[in-house]
Scaffold this active site. Structure first.
Site, PDB file in Angstrom:
ATOM      1  N   LYS A 107      31.009  41.008  52.271  1.00  0.00           N
ATOM      2  CA  LYS A 107      29.202  40.819  52.999  1.00  0.00           C
ATOM      3  C   LYS A 107      29.436  40.137  53.616  1.00  0.00           C
ATOM      4  CE  LYS A 107      25.944  39.897  49.921  1.00  0.00           C
ATOM      5  NZ  LYS A 107      24.526  40.639  48.731  1.00  0.00           N
ATOM      6  N   ASP A 164      15.481  43.480  45.147  1.00  0.00           N
ATOM      7  CA  ASP A 164      14.747  42.334  45.414  1.00  0.00           C
ATOM      8  C   ASP A 164      13.964  43.445  46.842  1.00  0.00           C
ATOM      9  OD1 ASP A 164      12.314  40.772  45.570  1.00  0.00           O
ATOM     10  OD2 ASP A 164      13.667  39.051  45.954  1.00  0.00           O
TER      11      ASP A 164
END
Length: 327
Positions: A203, A235
């Site tokens: 990524k 998160d």
């Protein structure tokens, strides 16, 4: 005789911050020690006050505080609690942080940036902490930021036992959601017997846009397998959900997630609910509001592990033996 010899009696005292008192209560039940009654409140201008209702002189003090939102408020409360113990003549002060705050700011990516994880360690030391006990640091190097002993606990065994029992007999693959978690995924593979293949998501992340991730491709054998994504925290859920989408597109039979810290900042709940993930397994290092507890979420207790570590510290034993020498 030129000296007086006193009987050496050790006294454990447990103290709870206000961020997540339920966890401290559960830890206390495993230890057989109730948290010490404490007067704690805030003033109109936001300042905090703490006073213990019992003497702490000569005690082996353990301060439990889960750093949930508002994280800066609970950080300041922890510092005040430690200062009160130091000025009350506690013999040793251990700060128990199931979730270490500012752990993602552990190095400088560009000029003129802080290393806030180091600052947190310095603040705790200055306040009077002698020792830190924490669970699954974002990076192991944070242990070196604190000038004193750091007991780094791992939740992997708690999570892995559940995964092994529920998904026994199914073909699995352990997936790191990014290259930075590959080492963690390797440990998971070893813990699961060494048979699940390892995969990871390649990524990119824009350093100017926090919490925004672009997943590119899957590297590894995941077709027709139950893919277990492992990470230290959830998160906003961007990393986890982007990885899950790629795994589903790549032919995964199922996608599950195991993570230690459920931060669950918005819009994590919505993202996870809409994702192809069938189950999210986390621990209770942080409090979870009811609206964040989606149906596909399983919460396991970290309290027994933390209690065992506290007992080892109090008895001057070995915390490392809790993990077979892993730590």
């Amino acid at each position: 005789m030129g000296s007086i010899v006193a009987e050496n009696r050790k006294s454990m005292m447990l103290f709870s911050g206000r961020a997540f008192p339920e966890l401290a209560d559960e830890i206390g039940r495993h230890l057989g020690v109730a948290p010490t009654p404490t007067d704690a409140y805030g003033f109109a201008n936001g300042e905090l006050f703490v006073r213990y209702q019992e003497s702490v002189r000569g005690s082996d003090a353990f301060v439990v505080q889960s750093m949930s939102a508002p994280i800066n408020r609970w950080m300041m409360e922890t510092l005040i609690m430690v200062d009160a113990l130091k000025r009350g003549s506690a013999k040793r002060i251990t700060v128990v942080l199931p979730f270490y705050p500012y752990a993602r700011q552990d190095k400088k990516h560009r000029g003129r940036e802080p290393i806030s994880a180091r600052l947190v360690a310095d603040l705790l030391k200055t306040a009077g902490a002698n020792r830190i006990l924490t669970v699954d640091l974002h990076t192991a190097q944070i242990q070196g930021f604190f000038d004193g002993p750091v007991d780094h606990l791992f939740a992997m065994d708690v999570l892995a036992k559940y995964i092994e029992e529920k998904y026994a007999g199914r073909k699995m693959a352990v997936v790191a959601p990014d290259s930075g978690r590959v080492r963690v995924a390797e440990r998971w593979t070893d813990r699961l017997g060494g048979y699940p293949p390892l995969a990871f998501i390649h990524k990119t992340r824009d350093p100017m846009k926090p919490n925004e991730v672009v997943a590119n491709k899957v590297v590894g054998d995941i077709k027709d397998r139950v893919c277990l994504i492992v990470d230290d925290m959830i998160d906003t859920g961007g990393t986890i959900c982007s990885a899950a989408d790629l795994l589903a597109e790549g032919g995964a039979a199922d996608v599950i997630v195991a993570a230690t810290h459920p931060i669950m900042s918005d819009p994590a709940t919505e993202r996870l609910a809409k994702s192809p993930i069938s189950e999210v397994v986390v621990t209770n290092t942080l409090p979870l509001d009811e609206y964040k507890r989606i149906d596909k979420m399983t919460v396991l207790s970290i309290a027994p592990l933390v209690a065992r570590a506290i007992r080892e510290v109090f008895d001057d034993g070995s915390v490392t033996t809790l993990f077979g020498g892993l730590s």
